[in-house]
Design an enzyme around this catalytic site. Sequence first.
Site, mmCIF file in Angstrom:
data_model
loop_
_atom_site.group_PDB
_atom_site.id
_atom_site.type_symbol
_atom_site.label_atom_id
_atom_site.label_comp_id
_atom_site.label_asym_id
_atom_site.label_seq_id
_atom_site.Cartn_x
_atom_site.Cartn_y
_atom_site.Cartn_z
ATOM 1 C CB CYS A 1 -0.993 -0.016 1.161
ATOM 2 S SG CYS A 1 -0.239 -0.044 2.811
ATOM 3 C CG HIS B 1 -4.352 -0.106 4.158
ATOM 4 N ND1 HIS B 1 -3.575 -0.934 3.394
ATOM 5 C CD2 HIS B 1 -5.392 0.262 3.361
ATOM 6 C CE1 HIS B 1 -4.115 -1.068 2.184
ATOM 7 N NE2 HIS B 1 -5.220 -0.340 2.137
ATOM 8 C CG HIS C 1 -6.568 -0.088 -1.268
ATOM 9 N ND1 HIS C 1 -6.618 -0.930 -0.197
ATOM 10 C CD2 HIS C 1 -7.718 -0.325 -1.961
ATOM 11 C CE1 HIS C 1 -7.735 -1.639 -0.224
ATOM 12 N NE2 HIS C 1 -8.421 -1.285 -1.287
#
Length: 194
Positions: free
Chosen positions: A98, A149, A167
């Site tokens: 990510c 994240h 993502h």
Amino acid sequence: TEPLTVDATVTSLHTTPGGTAAVPGVVLGTRLVPAGPARDGWRPVHVPGQPAPLWLPDAHLVPAATRAPQPDGVLAVAHRLLDVIYLWGGVSAYGIDCSGLVHLAWRRFGVRLPRDADDQARATTPVPLGTERPGDLYFFARPGRPIHHIGIVTAAPRPGDDRRMLHACYTKRRVLEEQLPAERTATLVGAHRV
């Protein structure tokens, strides 16, 4: 001589135009110094540790950015990485995570963001949730834990918390664009602007 940036998701440097690949796996955003004009669709470049110039397709290069990129340009680069496999620590079209996706998309334009999501949060400017726009970044963390994240905002939010992002998704093992699922919305801690 103005530097050049690799605009292909992946390319190789060759010993001669169309010849043997001397350096495979050169990734998006790599900066190179030209060693002369293009010839027959190939461009010579200087490479550290190589006495003679190496060659790559001229179409794989663009002039290095000289000003801040527009968010739609960064998003266009990130979209070119759709379906690349998720690889923790990866930062190329061979595999990406990510924060690697965010790092690589901005690197293509000469913007050096840190490599990890929590550092990327510290290096960017928070914006109030609800005011984010395409090209901004979403950050995610569990209560009391560091950011784990990150995703790139692909659409302005709509009523009812309808948020979209691009993502590198660990659970789906690839880069994708999607509406934030409930488990992501539950851990959304902020939006930031580069």
